[in-house]
Design a protein around this motif. Sequence first.
Motif, PDB file in Angstrom:
ATOM      1  N   GLY A  10       0.826  -1.193   0.000  1.00 45.03           N
ATOM      2  CA  GLY A  10       0.000   0.000   0.000  1.00 45.03           C
ATOM      3  C   GLY A  10       0.862   1.244   0.000  1.00 45.03           C
ATOM      4  O   GLY A  10       2.083   1.157   0.117  1.00 45.03           O
ATOM      5  N   PRO A  11       0.222   2.402  -0.132  1.00 43.63           N
ATOM      6  CA  PRO A  11       0.960   3.668  -0.183  1.00 43.63           C
ATOM      7  C   PRO A  11       1.576   4.038   1.156  1.00 43.63           C
ATOM      8  O   PRO A  11       1.363   3.348   2.160  1.00 43.63           O
ATOM      9  CB  PRO A  11      -0.120   4.678  -0.597  1.00 43.63           C
ATOM     10  N   ALA A  12       2.321   5.137   1.165  1.00 48.38           N
ATOM     11  CA  ALA A  12       3.047   5.578   2.355  1.00 48.38           C
ATOM     12  C   ALA A  12       2.114   5.869   3.521  1.00 48.38           C
ATOM     13  O   ALA A  12       1.029   6.423   3.336  1.00 48.38           O
ATOM     14  CB  ALA A  12       3.854   6.842   2.026  1.00 48.38           C
ATOM     15  N   ALA A  13       2.525   5.468   4.717  1.00 48.46           N
ATOM     16  CA  ALA A  13       1.827   5.824   5.957  1.00 48.46           C
ATOM     17  C   ALA A  13       0.376   5.344   6.010  1.00 48.46           C
ATOM     18  O   ALA A  13      -0.472   5.976   6.621  1.00 48.46           O
ATOM     19  CB  ALA A  13       1.893   7.339   6.190  1.00 48.46           C
ATOM     20  N   ALA A  14       0.100   4.212   5.367  1.00 47.21           N
ATOM     21  CA  ALA A  14      -1.264   3.662   5.397  1.00 47.21           C
ATOM     22  C   ALA A  14      -1.465   2.750   6.603  1.00 47.21           C
ATOM     23  O   ALA A  14      -2.523   2.145   6.753  1.00 47.21           O
ATOM     24  CB  ALA A  14      -1.564   2.905   4.102  1.00 47.21           C
ATOM     25  N   GLY A  15      -0.442   2.629   7.452  1.00 47.46           N
ATOM     26  CA  GLY A  15      -0.554   1.791   8.653  1.00 47.46           C
ATOM     27  C   GLY A  15      -0.081   0.364   8.438  1.00 47.46           C
ATOM     28  O   GLY A  15      -0.346  -0.508   9.263  1.00 47.46           O
ATOM     29  N   LYS A  16       0.627   0.127   7.361  1.00 43.58           N
ATOM     30  CA  LYS A  16       1.063  -1.238   7.023  1.00 43.58           C
ATOM     31  C   LYS A  16       1.903  -1.868   8.130  1.00 43.58           C
ATOM     32  O   LYS A  16       1.627  -2.986   8.557  1.00 43.58           O
ATOM     33  CB  LYS A  16       1.875  -1.245   5.716  1.00 43.58           C
ATOM     34  N   SER A  17       2.935  -1.147   8.570  1.00 39.41           N
ATOM     35  CA  SER A  17       3.847  -1.768   9.550  1.00 39.41           C
ATOM     36  C   SER A  17       3.146  -1.985  10.887  1.00 39.41           C
ATOM     37  O   SER A  17       3.349  -3.008  11.534  1.00 39.41           O
ATOM     38  CB  SER A  17       5.121  -0.941   9.703  1.00 39.41           C
ATOM     39  N   THR A  18       2.306  -1.049  11.279  1.00 37.21           N
ATOM     40  CA  THR A  18       1.600  -1.179  12.562  1.00 37.21           C
ATOM     41  C   THR A  18       0.744  -2.444  12.580  1.00 37.21           C
ATOM     42  O   THR A  18       0.823  -3.244  13.526  1.00 37.21           O
ATOM     43  CB  THR A  18       0.700   0.058  12.804  1.00 37.21           C
ATOM     44  N   VAL A  19      -0.057  -2.651  11.541  1.00 40.60           N
ATOM     45  CA  VAL A  19      -0.921  -3.838  11.540  1.00 40.60           C
ATOM     46  C   VAL A  19      -0.137  -5.110  11.228  1.00 40.60           C
ATOM     47  O   VAL A  19      -0.434  -6.174  11.770  1.00 40.60           O
ATOM     48  CB  VAL A  19      -2.136  -3.710  10.591  1.00 40.60           C
ATOM     49  N   LEU A 205     -11.274   3.071   9.930  1.00 38.54           N
ATOM     50  CA  LEU A 205     -11.110   1.890  10.788  1.00 38.54           C
ATOM     51  C   LEU A 205     -10.021   2.130  11.831  1.00 38.54           C
ATOM     52  O   LEU A 205      -9.088   2.893  11.585  1.00 38.54           O
ATOM     53  CB  LEU A 205     -10.713   0.665   9.947  1.00 38.54           C
ATOM     54  N   THR A 206     -10.150   1.468  12.985  1.00 42.78           N
ATOM     55  CA  THR A 206      -9.081   1.535  13.981  1.00 42.78           C
ATOM     56  C   THR A 206      -8.013   0.503  13.614  1.00 42.78           C
ATOM     57  O   THR A 206      -8.246  -0.387  12.787  1.00 42.78           O
ATOM     58  CB  THR A 206      -9.605   1.201  15.392  1.00 42.78           C
ATOM     59  N   ILE A 207      -6.856   0.624  14.259  1.00 48.10           N
ATOM     60  CA  ILE A 207      -5.764  -0.312  14.024  1.00 48.10           C
ATOM     61  C   ILE A 207      -6.222  -1.753  14.277  1.00 48.10           C
ATOM     62  O   ILE A 207      -5.966  -2.646  13.460  1.00 48.10           O
ATOM     63  CB  ILE A 207      -4.558   0.038  14.934  1.00 48.10           C
ATOM     64  N   ASP A 208      -6.922  -1.938  15.401  1.00 50.63           N
ATOM     65  CA  ASP A 208      -7.371  -3.295  15.739  1.00 50.63           C
ATOM     66  C   ASP A 208      -8.384  -3.831  14.731  1.00 50.63           C
ATOM     67  O   ASP A 208      -8.379  -5.017  14.413  1.00 50.63           O
ATOM     68  CB  ASP A 208      -7.966  -3.332  17.152  1.00 50.63           C
ATOM     69  N   GLU A 209      -9.242  -2.960  14.236  1.00 49.27           N
ATOM     70  CA  GLU A 209     -10.212  -3.399  13.225  1.00 49.27           C
ATOM     71  C   GLU A 209      -9.506  -3.875  11.958  1.00 49.27           C
ATOM     72  O   GLU A 209      -9.882  -4.890  11.367  1.00 49.27           O
ATOM     73  CB  GLU A 209     -11.194  -2.262  12.902  1.00 49.27           C
ATOM     74  N   VAL A 210      -8.473  -3.143  11.567  1.00 52.61           N
ATOM     75  CA  VAL A 210      -7.726  -3.540  10.365  1.00 52.61           C
ATOM     76  C   VAL A 210      -7.015  -4.870  10.612  1.00 52.61           C
ATOM     77  O   VAL A 210      -7.080  -5.790   9.783  1.00 52.61           O
ATOM     78  CB  VAL A 210      -6.699  -2.463   9.954  1.00 52.61           C
ATOM     79  N   ALA A 211      -6.354  -4.972  11.766  1.00 58.57           N
ATOM     80  CA  ALA A 211      -5.623  -6.208  12.093  1.00 58.57           C
ATOM     81  C   ALA A 211      -6.588  -7.393  12.127  1.00 58.57           C
ATOM     82  O   ALA A 211      -6.291  -8.469  11.578  1.00 58.57           O
ATOM     83  CB  ALA A 211      -4.909  -6.063  13.427  1.00 58.57           C
ATOM     84  N   ASN A 212      -7.770  -7.194  12.741  1.00 60.01           N
ATOM     85  CA  ASN A 212      -8.734  -8.289  12.822  1.00 60.01           C
ATOM     86  C   ASN A 212      -9.271  -8.693  11.456  1.00 60.01           C
ATOM     87  O   ASN A 212      -9.505  -9.875  11.199  1.00 60.01           O
ATOM     88  CB  ASN A 212      -9.893  -7.917  13.760  1.00 60.01           C
ATOM     89  N   ARG A 213      -9.459  -7.707  10.597  1.00 62.10           N
ATOM     90  CA  ARG A 213      -9.918  -8.031   9.245  1.00 62.10           C
ATOM     91  C   ARG A 213      -8.890  -8.906   8.532  1.00 62.10           C
ATOM     92  O   ARG A 213      -9.219  -9.904   7.906  1.00 62.10           O
ATOM     93  CB  ARG A 213     -10.179  -6.746   8.453  1.00 62.10           C
TER      94      ARG A 213
END
Length: 222
Positions: A10-19, A205-213
């Motif tokens: 995905g693009p920059a700063a989309a939360g990739k590393s966090t999730v 979406l929250t971080i947890d919502e993305v991770a859970n998806r």
Amino acid sequence: QDTIAIAIDGPAAAGKSTVAKIVAKELSYVYIDTGAMYRALTLKALRNGARLNVEEDMHQLLMTTTIDLQQTGDGQRVLLDTEDVSLDVRSQEVTTQVSYVAVHGKVREEMVNRQRQLAEKKGVVMDGRDIGTHVIPDAEVKVFLIASVSERAERRHKENMEKGFPSDMEQLKEEIRMRDKIDSEREVSPLVKADDAIEVDTTSLTIDEVANRILSIVQDQL
Ligand code: C5P
């Protein structure tokens, strides 16, 4: 139970590393941040006063450089020729220059070789720009994370404030737009969603919502 490979692009700063870190921890998989590899090379080039825009120079530099990604409790440590540069690779200067290093075909070829070796044994969550399209095209799960530019800048801004770093919203938006443009328009393995990747818009979406998806997409595969 067999382990699989999970590609998160995905693009920059989309939360990739966090999730990606959360998903890896949840599954006891190895997290591999491929952006950190391009950042480490860029850091070394800047320190050496090397010419970032000269493909041959950057390739030569990479061939005499070791970049190690070590697993830690909640993420990863970046070692550049054995020096811990985990913080240095996040600097403003590296962030604004890294995309110019990542355009070079010979640099990408070597990085992709190294990344494929890391992913060989599966059980990996790898994040980047070309993971699902080039690095592990046979990954069992491919996710493409997107979010609006203002949402991404907002998140980065909050992060900076929390860390006590100087931060300017307009500058962040500009930097994100610029990196996306260079990464999407380069000739060699540009940033693009793989045909078989599942796109997730994380804007509301929250971080947890993305991770859970992502974890539920993984469960469907196991
Ligand atoms: O993911 P991160 O923002 O740390 O990546 C930094 C830069 O490295 C990206 O903007 C891109 O230019 C480059 N990159 C890449 N291919 C990857 C990972 C990162 O070109 N797989």
